[in-house]
Design a protein around this motif. Sequence first.
Motif, PDB file in Angstrom:
ATOM      1  N   ASP A 177      90.798  43.621  13.337  1.00  0.00           N
ATOM      2  CA  ASP A 177      91.376  42.549  12.517  1.00  0.00           C
ATOM      3  C   ASP A 177      92.623  43.136  11.871  1.00  0.00           C
ATOM      4  O   ASP A 177      92.534  44.019  11.009  1.00  0.00           O
ATOM      5  CB  ASP A 177      90.375  42.103  11.453  1.00  0.00           C
ATOM      6  CG  ASP A 177      90.948  41.035  10.520  1.00  0.00           C
ATOM      7  OD1 ASP A 177      92.127  40.645  10.681  1.00  0.00           O
ATOM      8  OD2 ASP A 177      90.222  40.602   9.606  1.00  0.00           O
ATOM      9  N   SER A 179      95.106  41.165  10.503  1.00  0.00           N
ATOM     10  CA  SER A 179      95.794  40.088   9.781  1.00  0.00           C
ATOM     11  C   SER A 179      96.277  40.493   8.395  1.00  0.00           C
ATOM     12  O   SER A 179      97.130  39.823   7.813  1.00  0.00           O
ATOM     13  CB  SER A 179      94.881  38.861   9.665  1.00  0.00           C
ATOM     14  OG  SER A 179      93.681  39.183   8.980  1.00  0.00           O
ATOM     15  N   ASP A 180      95.744  41.611   7.846  1.00  0.00           N
ATOM     16  CA  ASP A 180      96.218  42.050   6.532  1.00  0.00           C
ATOM     17  C   ASP A 180      97.590  42.690   6.613  1.00  0.00           C
ATOM     18  O   ASP A 180      98.270  42.855   5.601  1.00  0.00           O
ATOM     19  CB  ASP A 180      95.216  42.998   5.878  1.00  0.00           C
ATOM     20  CG  ASP A 180      94.942  44.242   6.709  1.00  0.00           C
ATOM     21  OD1 ASP A 180      95.097  44.194   7.942  1.00  0.00           O
ATOM     22  OD2 ASP A 180      94.549  45.268   6.120  1.00  0.00           O
ATOM     23  N   LYS A 213      98.952  38.150  14.259  1.00  0.00           N
ATOM     24  CA  LYS A 213      98.302  37.201  13.348  1.00  0.00           C
ATOM     25  C   LYS A 213      98.484  37.604  11.888  1.00  0.00           C
ATOM     26  O   LYS A 213      98.602  38.777  11.555  1.00  0.00           O
ATOM     27  CB  LYS A 213      96.808  37.110  13.666  1.00  0.00           C
ATOM     28  CG  LYS A 213      96.509  36.482  15.024  1.00  0.00           C
ATOM     29  CD  LYS A 213      95.015  36.409  15.273  1.00  0.00           C
ATOM     30  CE  LYS A 213      94.705  35.752  16.623  1.00  0.00           C
ATOM     31  NZ  LYS A 213      93.247  35.703  16.896  1.00  0.00           N
ATOM     32  N   GLY A 214      98.465  36.604  11.017  1.00  0.00           N
ATOM     33  CA  GLY A 214      98.525  36.838   9.577  1.00  0.00           C
ATOM     34  C   GLY A 214      99.789  37.558   9.166  1.00  0.00           C
ATOM     35  O   GLY A 214     100.898  37.212   9.598  1.00  0.00           O
ATOM     36  N   SER A 216     100.607  40.527   9.954  1.00  0.00           N
ATOM     37  CA  SER A 216     100.961  41.556  10.929  1.00  0.00           C
ATOM     38  C   SER A 216     102.023  41.058  11.899  1.00  0.00           C
ATOM     39  O   SER A 216     102.154  39.853  12.148  1.00  0.00           O
ATOM     40  CB  SER A 216      99.729  41.985  11.719  1.00  0.00           C
ATOM     41  OG  SER A 216     100.052  42.951  12.707  1.00  0.00           O
TER      42      SER A 216
END
Length: 287
Positions: A177, A179-180, A213-214, A216
């Motif tokens: 993940d 997305s942060d 995504k997000g 990133s």
Amino acid sequence: MTTFTDAHTHVISTDFDAYPRDPIGGKQSTWSEEHPVDVDGLLAAMDAAGVAQAVAVQASTVYGHDNRYLAASVAAHRDRLVGVYSLDAMAPDAVATIQRWQEAGLNGFRLFTTGTTMPGQADWLGHPDSYPAWAYAEEHGIPVCLQMTIDGIPALQKTLERYPGSRVVLDHCARPDLSDGAPYRTSHGLFDLAAFDGVHLKLTHRAIGAAAKGASTVEAFLDALLSTYGSSRLMWGSNFPAADGSLASLVKEGRESLAFLDDADAANVFGGTVRRFYAMAEASANV
């Protein structure tokens, strides 16, 4: 020019009688039912996409640990393909199974601990019953391919501490993940693994998609990977035909997504790393 080598493809036979389905987890993947590709189809797709060589990874969600079609495909096309077989590392005869498939001409095994038909992370990764397989692979320099999630990293770290000479590649960068955004604290474990020199990562469409995504961006994620792993431990893979689209379109997408790489890094990501990892003889076709 770079010899373009795809680190992650699959082959599926149309002969159901000779090669019956026996998927890990008991459920066949949707993609393999909807758009399977046999070895002739893979080679035709490679020619159309300008891919000189490819790693054919056992379709675990079709055949499980029955690697016969993979072995037959590679045996007929050793100039173009290297094969990675599926292994039950917990089986008492795991080492004998490794010897069998290595002698059949395949090159390294895959441990399937997650997937579209088996969501989550299997708890057997790092189990002591799997140690004989890891020990044999380390001793003989046999590559280990891992289909896993970020949640499996602690178990992998424990295993690598026991077998530090292991040569490992993580499918889809272990499905992080991202997305942060940078510095990617949610997936810090992925970067911690860089401390083990034998760990390599596959930059597939799934990993590149996650990087967009997000907060990133693909470039920010690659910058982070390059600073920790270096391009000599990164390899691009299409995941064809599991990924939607033609191989040519996936190659185009990969080139465009990673167009910011300099020539030396691109040469590693799009061929050099995977050829070294699997000790592949370089093909004469250049793209």
